[in-house]
Every structure is written in structure tokens, then in C-alpha cells.
Design an enzyme around this catalytic site. Structure first.
Site, PDB file in Angstrom:
ATOM      1  N   GLU A  26      47.905  43.408  41.569  1.00 13.06           N
ATOM      2  CA  GLU A  26      46.948  42.314  41.297  1.00 13.06           C
ATOM      3  C   GLU A  26      47.397  41.037  42.000  1.00 13.06           C
ATOM      4  OE1 GLU A  26      44.401  40.882  40.101  1.00 13.06           O
ATOM      5  OE2 GLU A  26      43.321  42.396  38.982  1.00 13.06           O
ATOM      6  N   ARG A 109      47.805  38.824  26.375  1.00  8.46           N
ATOM      7  CA  ARG A 109      48.576  38.441  27.555  1.00  8.46           C
ATOM      8  C   ARG A 109      47.632  37.753  28.518  1.00  8.46           C
ATOM      9  NH1 ARG A 109      46.914  41.442  31.953  1.00  8.46           N
ATOM     10  NH2 ARG A 109      46.542  43.684  31.732  1.00  8.46           N
ATOM     11  N   ASP A 212      36.346  42.627  39.134  1.00  6.70           N
ATOM     12  CA  ASP A 212      37.751  42.299  38.832  1.00  6.70           C
ATOM     13  C   ASP A 212      38.147  41.034  39.592  1.00  6.70           C
ATOM     14  OD1 ASP A 212      40.510  42.420  38.291  1.00  6.70           O
ATOM     15  OD2 ASP A 212      40.474  44.589  38.124  1.00  6.70           O
TER      16      ASP A 212
HETATM   17  O1  LIG Z   1      43.699  43.948  36.778  1.00  3.84           O
HETATM   18  C1  LIG Z   1      43.177  43.435  35.786  1.00  3.84           C
HETATM   19  O2  LIG Z   1      42.503  42.457  35.851  1.00  3.84           O
HETATM   20  C2  LIG Z   1      43.397  44.068  34.446  1.00  3.84           C
HETATM   21  O3  LIG Z   1      44.600  43.602  33.955  1.00  3.84           O
HETATM   22  C3  LIG Z   1      43.356  45.562  34.601  1.00  3.84           C
HETATM   23  O4  LIG Z   1      43.849  46.206  33.510  1.00  3.84           O
HETATM   24  C4  LIG Z   1      42.024  46.099  35.043  1.00  3.84           C
HETATM   25  O5  LIG Z   1      41.501  45.352  36.069  1.00  3.84           O
HETATM   26  C5  LIG Z   1      40.994  46.274  33.967  1.00  3.84           C
HETATM   27  O6  LIG Z   1      41.340  47.331  33.150  1.00  3.84           O
HETATM   28  C6  LIG Z   1      39.611  46.548  34.498  1.00  3.84           C
HETATM   29  O7  LIG Z   1      38.715  45.773  33.889  1.00  3.84           O
HETATM   30 ZN   LIG Z   2      42.097  41.543  37.618  1.00  2.00          ZN
END
Ligand SMILES: O=C(O)[C@H](O)[C@@H](O)[C@H](O)[C@H](O)CO
Ligand SMILES: [Zn+2]
Length: 307
Positions: A26, A109, A212
């Protein structure tokens, strides 16, 4: 305004430049000074830095899930770790808390975060997932850490606080709460950091799955990584139309940013968690870092945290 190259001239190339096996990669951020891509692996509690010249990766492990990282004015980084905004010192591998949020929500979190054009670090929270996108709903909030280290809260009732960025004129804040399946916009006051007038600018189609991470390009258009959709979609926030779809050879695409020379390359992160063994065999690059070239559009440098 300069038009991007006609479609017939572009040759888009998508390649996995780093097979990192991230459980949940991420928050990709380009650091021009070191020709590097920073990113996190949330559940692995790691912040990584990939040197695009040497191809080497360095990492710092922290003591809780780390959901975003950003540059810091004057050097070093900031990161969201657990429910803390932290200063991250790469040399001695230390993370020092600057502020804590959601103290009454032990299962929360932070999730995605990014710095605004005035140097405030915006990040939202969520309940910890029991499986991807499975969690207690409405537990998250959106916050920002000001340069003087005080925190402001914008709103609560968030499911999965995710992608965020600002328009090129700094008058609009774009935001994604994943489980709303919508990309939203707010009016933005750069002076005060206040947001208002929430509206949806794009609703995801079924096959696009879960919105996302996101970033803006130098034309003011948005790029949204679609979790479970194996794609990044290119949106015009003014018309609400999708302009383009980039399909990747991995399904759990999580976020994107521009980087490389003149910010002409796009970097995409993705996840492995939640995939069964058969999917993992078919998607050996899952959890890696992808580079996309030939898009015919550039990005803009990330803003550093001013505190
Ligand atoms: O990356 C993120 O933003 C979350 O922490 C992830 O867990 C996934 O993207 C989510 O599950 C999809 O909605
Ligand atoms: Zn994300």
C-alpha cells in the site's frame, strides 16, 4: 492545456519490477531525492524503500500495522502505525509517536494517508479486518495531523478509509470510503484545511469491485486502484466519466502513484492476503510492485509533511 498523445500512439507497458510478496502492499510514494519508491506492507508492519537504480529494497519494521508513509520536510518520513501518526527515522529505524487517534476504539487502525498541499498529513481509520473487506462497519474516521502536531477530525462513520488526493488548484479534496463503492469530492479550503459539500463523482461498476488507493495526474484526472478488480481506472472528476482502464495481472490491486523521471511512470501496489493457493499459482506476481509506462500523462510530486 496540453492534450495527451492519441491512443494509437501510446504503447502502454505494465511490468512487475519487484517481486516482494507483500501481504498487503500500500501507499506507494515516490522520493525523487533517492530515486526510490516507498511503500508499506500493512500486516507485515514494514515500510519498504525500493531504489529504482540499484533495484535494492531496504525496510524498517515497526511494532503495529503500518498503513501509509509520507515524506517529511527536512528529511525522514512520517507514517501511520496502528492508531498513531509517527515520525520515522530511517537511519536508526525508530518510529516516534506524534499523536494518537481513536483511543476509545481498541480494534481500530489507520488505513490510507497522504499529505495535503499545505503539509498536513491526512489519514483515516477503520476497524481491523477479519478477512479482506470483512470488518465491523462505521468504526472509522478521517483525521489530519497539522504541522504543529495537533490533530483535527473531519467525520466519523467510515467503513474503510482509503484513497485521497487534492485537485491541482487545491480547491477540491477527493476521498474514498471503500465500502461506499464511490469516489467522493469535497470543497477544500487550503488555508484552514477544512472540507465541505461532500458529493459523489463516480460510482464503481460491479466488475470494478472495491475502490482503494488513488492519485491525481498533472491533467487533474484521477487514477483509482480497484481491489479485487485487478485494475486501475482513470477518471475525469469533472464529467464523472471513466476515461481508461488499465488491467493488471494481479487481482488485488491496492494503490497507485506517479514516479520515475519527471513523474512519467505509474507505480501500483497489490496484496496477497485473501488469495487461495490456486489464485496464488495463477498470479505469481501478487504482492509485487508494478510499473506502468507509456501512459502519455505525468504525475505531480508528493507533498511533504511540514511538521
Ligand atoms: O489496503 C487497504 O486499504 C486495506 O487496508 C485493505 O485491507 C484492502 O484494501 C481492503 O480490504 C479492501 O477494501
Ligand atoms: Zn488502501
Amino acid at each position: 492545456m496540453q492534450k495527451s498523445a492519441p491512443l494509437t500512439m501510446s504503447s502502454i507497458k505494465i511490468e512487475c519490477v519487484l517481486r516482494e510478496n507483500c501481504r498487503c502492499g500500500e501507499s506507494p510514494v515516490w522520493e525523487e531525492a533517492s530515486n526510490s519508491l516507498l511503500f508499506v506492507d500493512i500486516p507485515a508492519k514494514k515500510v519498504c524503500r525500493w531504489d529504482s537504480l540499484s533495484k535494492r529494497v531496504q525496510q524498517v519494521t515497526v511494532d503495529a500495522p503500518v498503513s501509509s508513509v509520507a515524506l517529511r520536510q527536512g528529511g525522514g518520513y512520517v507514517a501511520t502505525v496502528g492508531t498513531k501518526f509517527c515520525a520515522l527515522n530511517w537511519e536508526d529505524q525508530s518510529a516516534v509517536a506524534l499523536a494518537t487517534v481513536d483511543k476509545d476504539k481498541k480494534n481500530n487502525r489507520f488505513n490510507d494517508g497522504k499529505v495535503d498541499p499545505a503539509g498536513r498529513y491526512f489519514a483515516g481509520t477503520m476497524a481491523e479486518e477479519t478477512a479482506p473487506a470483512v470488518l465491523e462497519r462505521h468504526q472509522g474516521s478521517l483525521y489530519s495531523l497539522f504541522p504543529d502536531h495537533h490533530v483535527e477530525k473531519y467525520f466519523d462513520q467510515v467503513d474503510i478509509s482509503n484513497g485521497l488526493d487534492w485537485s491541482l488548484d487545491h480547491k477540491i479534496f477527493y476521498y474514498i470510503d471503500s465500502l461506499s463503492y464511490s469516489v467522493d469530492a469535497f470543497d477544500y479550503d487550503l488555508q484552514t484545511g477544512k472540507i465541505s459539500n461532500r458529493r459523489s463523482i463516480y460510482k464503481l461498476e460491479k466488475e470494478e469491485q472495491i475502490p482503494d488507493g488513488m492519485c491525481i495526474d498533472a491533467d487533474g484526472k484521477l487514477w483509482v486502484a480497484c481491489y479485487n478488480g485487478g485494475r486501475v481506472i482513470h477518471l475525469d472528476p469533472e464529467t464523472g466519466k471513466r476515461l481508461q482502464t488499465l488491467k493488471l495481472p494481479v487481482v488485488k490491486t491496492t494503490s497507485c502513484c506517479f514516479g520515475g523521471k519527471d513523474y512519467s511512470e505509474m507505480y501500483v501496489t497489490c496484496a496477497r492476503d485473501g488469495m487461495d493457493p490456486k489464485d496464488l499459482l495463477q498470479q505469481p506476481e501478487a504482492g509485487g510492485i508494478f510499473k506502468i509506462t507509456g501512459l502519455g500523462v505525468k504525475g505531480i510530486p508528493p507533498y511533504p509533511y511540514a511538521g
